[in-house]
Design a protein around this motif. Structure first.
Motif, mmCIF file in Angstrom:
data_model
loop_
_atom_site.group_PDB
_atom_site.id
_atom_site.type_symbol
_atom_site.label_atom_id
_atom_site.label_comp_id
_atom_site.label_asym_id
_atom_site.label_seq_id
_atom_site.Cartn_x
_atom_site.Cartn_y
_atom_site.Cartn_z
ATOM 1 N N LYS A 176 0.421 -4.583 1.959
ATOM 2 C CA LYS A 176 1.368 -5.054 0.881
ATOM 3 C C LYS A 176 2.370 -4.007 0.708
ATOM 4 O O LYS A 176 3.410 -4.295 0.878
ATOM 5 C CB LYS A 176 0.873 -5.471 -0.419
ATOM 6 C CG LYS A 176 -0.367 -6.440 -0.332
ATOM 7 C CD LYS A 176 -0.835 -6.674 -1.586
ATOM 8 C CE LYS A 176 -1.738 -5.927 -2.417
ATOM 9 N NZ LYS A 176 -3.048 -5.594 -1.341
ATOM 10 N N THR A 177 1.959 -2.830 0.389
ATOM 11 C CA THR A 177 3.133 -1.722 0.370
ATOM 12 C C THR A 177 3.714 -1.347 1.699
ATOM 13 O O THR A 177 5.118 -1.084 1.654
ATOM 14 C CB THR A 177 2.366 -0.489 -0.093
ATOM 15 O OG1 THR A 177 1.812 -0.804 -1.400
ATOM 16 C CG2 THR A 177 3.107 0.724 -0.365
ATOM 17 N N THR A 178 2.923 -1.621 2.842
ATOM 18 C CA THR A 178 3.523 -1.295 4.242
ATOM 19 C C THR A 178 4.512 -2.461 4.549
ATOM 20 O O THR A 178 5.494 -2.036 4.951
ATOM 21 C CB THR A 178 2.534 -1.177 5.193
ATOM 22 O OG1 THR A 178 1.360 -0.353 4.948
ATOM 23 C CG2 THR A 178 2.887 -0.789 6.432
ATOM 24 N N SER A 223 7.076 4.107 -2.122
ATOM 25 C CA SER A 223 5.722 4.412 -2.404
ATOM 26 C C SER A 223 4.969 3.557 -3.332
ATOM 27 O O SER A 223 5.676 2.694 -3.725
ATOM 28 C CB SER A 223 5.584 5.774 -3.165
ATOM 29 O OG SER A 223 6.104 5.645 -4.293
ATOM 30 N N SER A 224 3.583 3.653 -3.268
ATOM 31 C CA SER A 224 2.667 2.730 -3.999
ATOM 32 C C SER A 224 3.121 2.883 -5.455
ATOM 33 O O SER A 224 2.764 3.779 -5.903
ATOM 34 C CB SER A 224 1.473 2.550 -3.640
ATOM 35 O OG SER A 224 0.666 1.713 -4.330
ATOM 36 N N PRO A 225 3.320 1.632 -6.335
ATOM 37 C CA PRO A 225 3.613 1.790 -7.714
ATOM 38 C C PRO A 225 2.350 1.350 -8.491
ATOM 39 O O PRO A 225 2.167 1.222 -9.566
ATOM 40 C CB PRO A 225 4.780 0.762 -7.957
ATOM 41 C CG PRO A 225 4.744 -0.223 -6.745
ATOM 42 C CD PRO A 225 3.797 0.320 -5.782
ATOM 43 N N VAL A 247 6.854 -3.793 -7.739
ATOM 44 C CA VAL A 247 5.905 -3.771 -8.793
ATOM 45 C C VAL A 247 4.516 -3.907 -8.329
ATOM 46 O O VAL A 247 4.276 -4.762 -7.297
ATOM 47 C CB VAL A 247 5.960 -5.127 -9.896
ATOM 48 C CG1 VAL A 247 5.287 -4.973 -10.999
ATOM 49 C CG2 VAL A 247 7.366 -5.018 -10.328
ATOM 50 N N ASP A 248 3.432 -3.154 -9.100
ATOM 51 C CA ASP A 248 2.042 -3.400 -8.667
ATOM 52 C C ASP A 248 1.076 -3.728 -9.981
ATOM 53 O O ASP A 248 1.028 -2.847 -10.726
ATOM 54 C CB ASP A 248 1.648 -2.052 -7.926
ATOM 55 C CG ASP A 248 0.040 -2.005 -7.246
ATOM 56 O OD1 ASP A 248 -0.639 -2.944 -7.703
ATOM 57 O OD2 ASP A 248 -0.006 -1.521 -6.382
ATOM 58 N N LEU A 249 0.401 -4.731 -9.725
ATOM 59 C CA LEU A 249 -0.124 -5.282 -10.943
ATOM 60 C C LEU A 249 -1.830 -4.988 -11.030
ATOM 61 O O LEU A 249 -2.367 -5.239 -11.824
ATOM 62 C CB LEU A 249 -0.133 -6.832 -11.309
ATOM 63 C CG LEU A 249 1.359 -7.363 -11.223
ATOM 64 C CD1 LEU A 249 1.267 -8.857 -11.577
ATOM 65 C CD2 LEU A 249 2.090 -6.766 -12.622
ATOM 66 N N ILE A 292 6.403 -8.102 -5.864
ATOM 67 C CA ILE A 292 5.242 -8.010 -6.872
ATOM 68 C C ILE A 292 4.004 -8.022 -6.044
ATOM 69 O O ILE A 292 3.706 -9.162 -5.531
ATOM 70 C CB ILE A 292 5.265 -9.330 -7.941
ATOM 71 C CG1 ILE A 292 6.624 -9.784 -8.397
ATOM 72 C CG2 ILE A 292 4.336 -8.864 -9.097
ATOM 73 C CD1 ILE A 292 7.366 -8.914 -9.414
ATOM 74 N N GLU A 293 3.234 -6.737 -5.882
ATOM 75 C CA GLU A 293 1.857 -6.649 -5.398
ATOM 76 C C GLU A 293 0.859 -7.207 -6.511
ATOM 77 O O GLU A 293 1.007 -6.971 -7.667
ATOM 78 C CB GLU A 293 1.621 -5.204 -5.097
ATOM 79 C CG GLU A 293 2.483 -4.970 -3.846
ATOM 80 C CD GLU A 293 1.967 -3.490 -3.273
ATOM 81 O OE1 GLU A 293 0.661 -3.367 -3.196
ATOM 82 O OE2 GLU A 293 2.918 -2.462 -2.903
ATOM 83 N N TRP A 294 -0.157 -8.097 -5.898
ATOM 84 C CA TRP A 294 -1.035 -8.252 -6.736
ATOM 85 C C TRP A 294 -0.651 -9.682 -7.997
ATOM 86 O O TRP A 294 -1.339 -9.680 -8.830
ATOM 87 C CB TRP A 294 -1.961 -7.207 -7.536
ATOM 88 C CG TRP A 294 -2.794 -6.417 -6.454
ATOM 89 C CD1 TRP A 294 -2.224 -5.301 -6.123
ATOM 90 C CD2 TRP A 294 -4.043 -6.752 -6.020
ATOM 91 N NE1 TRP A 294 -3.345 -4.803 -5.318
ATOM 92 C CE2 TRP A 294 -4.366 -5.652 -5.347
ATOM 93 C CE3 TRP A 294 -4.973 -7.841 -6.238
ATOM 94 C CZ2 TRP A 294 -5.633 -5.733 -4.321
ATOM 95 C CZ3 TRP A 294 -6.198 -7.812 -5.473
ATOM 96 C CH2 TRP A 294 -6.515 -6.653 -4.748
HETATM 97 MG MG LIG Z 1 -0.006 -1.512 -2.265
#
Ligand SMILES: [Mg+2]
Ligand SMILES: Nc1ncnc2c1ncn2[C@@H]1O[C@H](COP(=O)(O)OP(=O)(O)OP(=O)(O)O)[C@@H](O)[C@H]1O
Length: 158
Positions: free
Chosen positions: A40-42, A59-61, A78-80, A106-108
């Protein structure tokens, strides 16, 4: 639609195709779901490069909850995953949601599905092996889907 056995390099191509549609259509939300380490971040990194965001900025939040990247569009990443209460996110993003030009990744998102009902592109990642992923792209943009199908056929010929 599902694309199978995507390598890192192909993920970049997929991100470029999706970015093209986000640029041309009025799209502000991208929802990314899938297990830890599925990409997801990639994907976000590759996607943001299309908006002239420095790759080193991305970078990963996971801990920051929201990262803001200033490219030709402002991208809110965003990373939930670690969120206990969705209000933590809305507290940070409150004013940003007014940014009609902004792009929200929005990740997750599925962890708080009921709060993310804005129309957008959904991408689900599945771990295949160390280097390959299966990816579902869910969109009501017919032309994007056709473009992805064409690319999927082309790459199978190689
Ligand atoms: Mg990620
Ligand atoms: N085909 C591939 N697609 C995506 N990532 C790949 C692929 N092959 C190898 N990888 C590697 O898998 C890792 C994916 O990590 P990434 O941080 O993008 O996952 P994530 O889904 O954001 O995880 P998290 O849920 O922890 O945020 C990276 O190290 C990436 O280089």
């Amino acid at each position: 639609m599902r694309v199978e056995d995507i390598s890192l390099e192909e993920l970049k191509t997929l991100a470029n195709i999706i970015a093209k549609y986000v640029k041309s259509y009025d799209l502000n939300f991208i929802y990314l779901n899938g297990d830890l380490g599925t990409g997801k971040t990639t994907f976000t990194k590759y996607f943001c490069e299309n908006f002239s965001v420095e790759p080193s900025q991305i970078s990963s939040p996971t801990f920051s909850i929201v990262n803001v990247y200033n490219g030709v569009r402002t991208i809110y990443h965003v990373d939930l995953y670690r969120i206990g209460d969705i209000d933590e996110v809305f507290y940070v993003l409150e004013e940003n949601f007014e940014d009609k030009e902004g792009i929200f990744i929005i990740e997750w998102s599925d962890l708080f599905k009921e709060y993310f009902t804005e129309k957008g592109i959904k991408i689900n990642f599945y771990h295949k092996d160390e280097f390959l992923r299966d990816i579902d792209v869910i969109t009501d943009l017919r032309s994007l889907e056709e473009d992805l199908r064409r690319w999927d056929c082309e790459r199978e010929k190689v």
